[in-house]
Design an enzyme around this catalytic site. Structure first.
Site: not given
Ligand code: UDP
Length: 476
Positions: A129, A378, A32, A373-375, A394
């Site tokens: 958020d 990216e 988040h 979603w961030n992954s 999600d």
């Molecule tokens: N992330 C990172 N390094 C790590 C672990 C996670 O940069 O060692 C970042 C990843 O790039 C992403 C976020 O943490 O931006 C994780 O968000 P995501 O929505 O993918 O998954 P969540 O952790 O919320 O399930």
């Protein structure tokens, strides 16, 4: 409890200034916070004052670290410290630490009004958020401020979030939650929904419903996506097909990481150094985010699969939900034998890596991901094919976007949290090997990556959306 402290607020009150002042109210969990920080970084290039509410204490060490870097990188951004009221966790036995944090935040939100009212120059808008919007939007409205949601998931997920309360209103009260046809978007199977939504008594579900009803009453929704990635869902939200009168939708993604994230990774990461030694597109990057941990039995199957695939790999292993609770070493979980057998062609680490830098590295050819979603965004930005294995929340909804956009393959049948069976190492290894050899999927992912670059470039859809958002702020 001490009153909220407003730091860096020395400027004179300037009620008549045309320059907007946006107060960000983020939630918790790196998934988040990172999109908030990245969006804030992007917004700071515009003619806008920015304050960021910093909730103390943070949930994890990574969170504290990233907050500190944000204020270091952008000294003009004002920091508004906000001390959380204690929450009696025994009220919610067994609840996930982040969900508890969201509840604690929601219960402290009445203290936010004076903090926002106290910032100088006077605030003109709040960006929050989705987990907090049912509390923050009424506060913003009382203070006569614009309120926008910075949504950290997909446009498809936003359509579910806002339509779910209506679906419940129209459903036979006795019937279970079933497949959901979101008008103008798509049918989401019951088995793809975030697991807690099947139980209307769950804390998560109650929060989700309240927030879903409130989103519709805000002034705008910012989404980390772009038109070419989710054309159908974005059009349906904007055209009022999902809900009539839906607020403005700003598709402003994909976001880029901040310079400090990259700098930190350069300094700390042996992962990037290791990648530098590997041939182009030879490495499978494996990571399941930092919110959900994979069971030790399933971790061992993943290990067997990676070993059997014969491919090089960089694997970020997590064994707990909160990073500061990480205790077990890699060898404790996977055994000495594995680590020794894959030495040279596999790197396994529990350290924080700059994932964006990893995905942008030429040695990476595939991302086996939980499809947080961030992954996903990216990987999209880097043009790296995704092998999407949703784990919870999600992620299966994100899987539908992975499949429809062509950026990768979604393993719809692979088990996730709450489904007891394991995906075998043999199956994982076979799929990894197949995708690493698939030139077609590589080409499609590269094309989506090019579309992402166009979206954020001058004249692109996301860039234009960002300018429209800034114009809306200025119209306050
Ligand atoms: N992330 C990172 N390094 C790590 C672990 C996670 O940069 O060692 C970042 C990843 O790039 C992403 C976020 O943490 O931006 C994780 O968000 P995501 O929505 O993918 O998954 P969540 O952790 O919320 O399930």
């Amino acid at each position: 409890m001490p009153p909220p402290t407003v730091l860096n607020s020395g400027e004179p009150d300037a009620r008549c200034r045309a320059r907007p002042h946006v107060v960000f109210v983020p939630s918790a969990g790196m998934g988040h916070l990172l999109p908030f920080f990245r969006f804030i970084g992007a917004l700071s290039a515009h003619d806008v004052d920015i304050s960021v509410v910093t909730v103390l204490p943070t949930v994890s060490a990574a969170e504290a670290d990233h907050f500190a870097r944000l204020f270091q990188d952008f000294p003009s951004i004002r920091r508004v410290d906000f001390n959380l009221l204690p929450l009696d966790a025994s009220e919610f036995p067994g609840a996930d630490p982040f969900l508890l944090r969201w509840e604690a935040l929601r219960r402290s939100m009445h203290l936010l009004a004076p903090a926002i009212a106290g910032v100088r120059p006077r605030a003109t808008a709040v960006v929050t958020d989705v987990t907090l919007v049912s509390h923050v939007n009424p506060i913003a409205k009382d203070l006569r401020l614009q309120c926008h949601v910075l949504f950290i998931s997909s446009a498809t997920m936003m359509s579910l979030c806002s339509y779910f309360p209506i679906y419940l209103d129209n459903k036979d009260a006795e019937a279970d939650v079933g497949d959901i046809d979101i008008p103008g978007v798509r049918r989401l199977k019951r088995s793809w929904l975030p697991q807690p939504l099947l139980d209307l008594d769950k804390l998560f579900t109650k929060q989700f419903i309240d927030n879903g009803r409130e989103v519709v009453k805000t002034d705008g929704v910012l989404i980390n996506t772009f038109d070419a990635l989710e054309p159908v869902a974005l059009a349906a939200l904007r055209d009022g097909k999902v809900i009539r009168g839906f607020p403005s939708v700003f598709a402003v993604g994909p976001y880029s990481s901040l310079a400090s994230e990259t700098k930190a990774a350069d300094a700390e990461s042996s992962a990037l150094a290791w990648l530098n030694q590997q041939p182009a597109r030879s490495v499978v990057y494996v990571a399941f985010g930092n919110r959900y941990h994979v069971s030790n039995d399933q971790l061992r199957e993943i290990a067997a699969g990676l070993e059997a695939s014969g491919c090089r790999f960089l694997w970020i292993v997590k064994t707990t939900a909160v990073d500061r609770d990480e205790a077990a070493g890699v060898r404790d979980v996977l055994g000495d034998g594995f680590v020794d057998r894959v030495r040279g062609r596999g790197m396994v680490t529990k350290a924080w890596v700059d994932q964006e830098a990893v995905l942008g590295h030429p040695a990476v050819g595939l991302f086996l991901s939980h499809s947080g979603w961030n992954s996903v965004t990216e990987a999209v930005a880097a043009g790296v094919p995704l092998l999407a294995w949703p784990r919870a929340g999600d992620h299966r909804v994100a899987g539908t976007v992975v499949a429809s956009s062509g950026v990768g393959v979604w393993m719809e049948q692979w088990s996730w949290d709450g489904e007891e069976w394991l995906v075998s190492g043999q199956e994982i290894g076979g799929k990894v090997k197949e995708m690493m050899a698939d030139a077609g999927v590589r080409e499609r992912a590269a094309k989506v990556g090019e579309q992402a670059a166009k979206a954020v470039a001058e004249g692109g859809t996301s860039r234009t959306s960002m300018l429209e958002f800034v114009a809306k702020l200025k119209a306050a």
